[in-house]
Scaffold this motif. Sequence first.
Motif, mmCIF file in Angstrom:
data_model
loop_
_atom_site.group_PDB
_atom_site.id
_atom_site.type_symbol
_atom_site.label_atom_id
_atom_site.label_comp_id
_atom_site.label_asym_id
_atom_site.label_seq_id
_atom_site.Cartn_x
_atom_site.Cartn_y
_atom_site.Cartn_z
ATOM 1 N N ASP A 1 35.954 49.599 30.869
ATOM 2 C CA ASP A 1 36.975 50.062 31.822
ATOM 3 C C ASP A 1 37.569 48.915 32.641
ATOM 4 O OD1 ASP A 1 36.750 52.643 30.974
ATOM 5 O OD2 ASP A 1 35.585 53.355 32.696
ATOM 6 N N ALA A 2 36.713 48.020 33.122
ATOM 7 C CA ALA A 2 37.193 46.917 33.954
ATOM 8 C C ALA A 2 38.165 46.031 33.194
ATOM 9 C CB ALA A 2 36.011 46.079 34.453
ATOM 10 N N VAL A 3 37.883 45.805 31.905
ATOM 11 C CA VAL A 3 38.751 44.960 31.082
ATOM 12 C C VAL A 3 40.045 45.704 30.769
ATOM 13 C CG1 VAL A 3 38.953 43.744 28.873
ATOM 14 C CG2 VAL A 3 36.782 43.703 30.121
ATOM 15 N N LYS A 4 39.939 46.969 30.400
ATOM 16 C CA LYS A 4 41.140 47.765 30.084
ATOM 17 C C LYS A 4 42.083 47.832 31.273
ATOM 18 C CE LYS A 4 39.094 51.570 28.723
ATOM 19 N NZ LYS A 4 38.907 52.954 28.195
ATOM 20 N N ASN A 5 41.516 47.940 32.475
ATOM 21 C CA ASN A 5 42.334 48.148 33.677
ATOM 22 C C ASN A 5 42.545 46.873 34.487
ATOM 23 O OD1 ASN A 5 42.585 50.996 33.243
ATOM 24 N ND2 ASN A 5 40.448 51.207 33.909
ATOM 25 N N ASP A 6 42.086 45.738 33.927
ATOM 26 C CA ASP A 6 42.296 44.438 34.581
ATOM 27 C C ASP A 6 41.764 44.439 36.017
ATOM 28 O OD1 ASP A 6 43.195 41.786 34.538
ATOM 29 O OD2 ASP A 6 45.097 42.316 35.478
ATOM 30 N N ARG A 7 40.525 44.903 36.172
ATOM 31 C CA ARG A 7 39.924 45.010 37.510
ATOM 32 C C ARG A 7 38.824 43.969 37.681
ATOM 33 N NH1 ARG A 7 38.767 50.695 40.040
ATOM 34 N NH2 ARG A 7 38.916 49.322 41.862
ATOM 35 N N TYR A 8 39.205 42.872 38.322
ATOM 36 C CA TYR A 8 38.278 41.770 38.567
ATOM 37 C C TYR A 8 38.350 41.391 40.046
ATOM 38 C CZ TYR A 8 39.011 41.344 33.531
ATOM 39 O OH TYR A 8 39.126 41.604 32.193
ATOM 40 N N VAL A 9 37.203 40.987 40.585
ATOM 41 C CA VAL A 9 37.167 40.396 41.923
ATOM 42 C C VAL A 9 36.494 39.043 41.778
ATOM 43 C CG1 VAL A 9 36.362 40.582 44.297
ATOM 44 C CG2 VAL A 9 36.981 42.656 43.027
ATOM 45 N N VAL A 10 37.155 38.003 42.222
ATOM 46 C CA VAL A 10 36.611 36.652 42.120
ATOM 47 C C VAL A 10 35.941 36.264 43.435
ATOM 48 C CG1 VAL A 10 37.147 34.206 41.755
ATOM 49 C CG2 VAL A 10 38.350 35.969 40.422
ATOM 50 N N LEU A 11 34.665 35.896 43.347
ATOM 51 C CA LEU A 11 33.938 35.373 44.503
ATOM 52 C C LEU A 11 33.588 33.915 44.237
ATOM 53 C CD1 LEU A 11 31.354 38.182 45.422
ATOM 54 C CD2 LEU A 11 33.643 37.800 46.384
ATOM 55 N N GLU A 12 33.820 33.080 45.213
ATOM 56 C CA GLU A 12 33.379 31.692 45.097
ATOM 57 C C GLU A 12 31.849 31.659 45.167
ATOM 58 O OE1 GLU A 12 35.546 29.328 44.363
ATOM 59 O OE2 GLU A 12 37.115 30.867 44.492
#
Length: 309
Positions: free
Chosen positions: A274-285
Motif C-alpha cells: 500500500d505504501a508503495v502504491k500510494n507513494d506514502r513515505y516519511v523521511v527521518l534523518e
Amino acid sequence: MKTSLLALLLLSTPALAFPVTVQSCNREITFDAAPTRAIANDVNLVEMMLALGLQDRMVGYTGVSGWKTLDAELRAGIAELPELSAKYPTREVLLDAEPDFFFAGWNYGMKVGGEVTPETLEPLGIKTYELTESCIFVGPKAKASMQDMYDDLLNLGTIFGVGERATTLVEGYKARLAEITASVDSTAPLRVFVYDSGDEAPFTAGAYAIPTALIEAAGGRNIMDDLDKSWATVAWEPVVERNPEVIVIVNYGDVTAEQKIAFLETNPAFAGIDAVKNDRYVVLEYVEATPGPRNIRAVEKLVAGFWGN
C-alpha cells in the motif's frame, strides 16, 4: 562581627548534591563529582550533551564522520571539539584524550564482548553511561518508549550537576509532544514499516528501537513491533505480507532516502504494498530516528506524514 555579602551569597547557594548514583542498563554508577572531560559517541548522543549545555565539559566526540554527516545545527554546537575517531573508538583513542566519562551505547560505540565496554574502561578511570535504548543487548528491557530518551537526559543532568536544566528540558519536550499529538486518533493505527538500509534484506527497527515509540506517539504501529530486538535485519517477505500503509525512510550514509524510495518503487516484489502504491513515505534523518532531542521533531514529521497535518 559582620558577614560579608559574598559569604552570605555562598551560604545561600545550595551545594551540588554529590555523590550521585544513576541506573545505567543493569548497573548502578556512582559519581563523586561531575565529569569534566567527557566523550560522547554518535550524533544523537552528542546532541543530548549539547541540549544540556555540556559542550564545555567535553574533550571530543567519536563515531560520526565514518557513517554520517553533521548538519549545520550540530556543526555549530561542536565546532571547538575534535572528532577523536571516525567510527567506534579503541581504548587507545579514548586513553589518549584522558577522559573521565564516556557516553555511548551498545552498537552506539560499544560491542558486547568488545574492547571498549564499561567493564574495560572502569579500571582506567573512565565511567560509562549507556544509552537506554541499547540496554536490550545486555539484559531485559521494556519496549521502546519516549521515556527512554527522557531518562537519558535526566540521568545526564544528575551526573553533570545540571538536574534542573534537564528537568526543564524534558518537561518542555513533553509539553510539545502533547501539543503535536493532541488531535491524533490512535484507535485505528496506521501500519508502518521502518526502512533503514539494505537491498537483499532490510535493516529495520524492532520492539526496542526508538522509532517504535515515535510511530506509536504519531498514531501508527510499527509492523515489526513483535521483533524481539532493537535494530535488526529481517526478510522482505514479512514486510510484503504485513503490507505497510506508510514507510519511514531513515536518511544517512552513502545511499540517500531518494535512492531507497527508488529501490522500493522499481522492484516488482513491492508493487502490491500500500505504501508503495500510494507513494506514502516519511523521511527521518538519522539523528531524528535515534534517541535524542530531535525525537520530538520526528514525531511532528510523522504526524504530518500519517495524517496530512
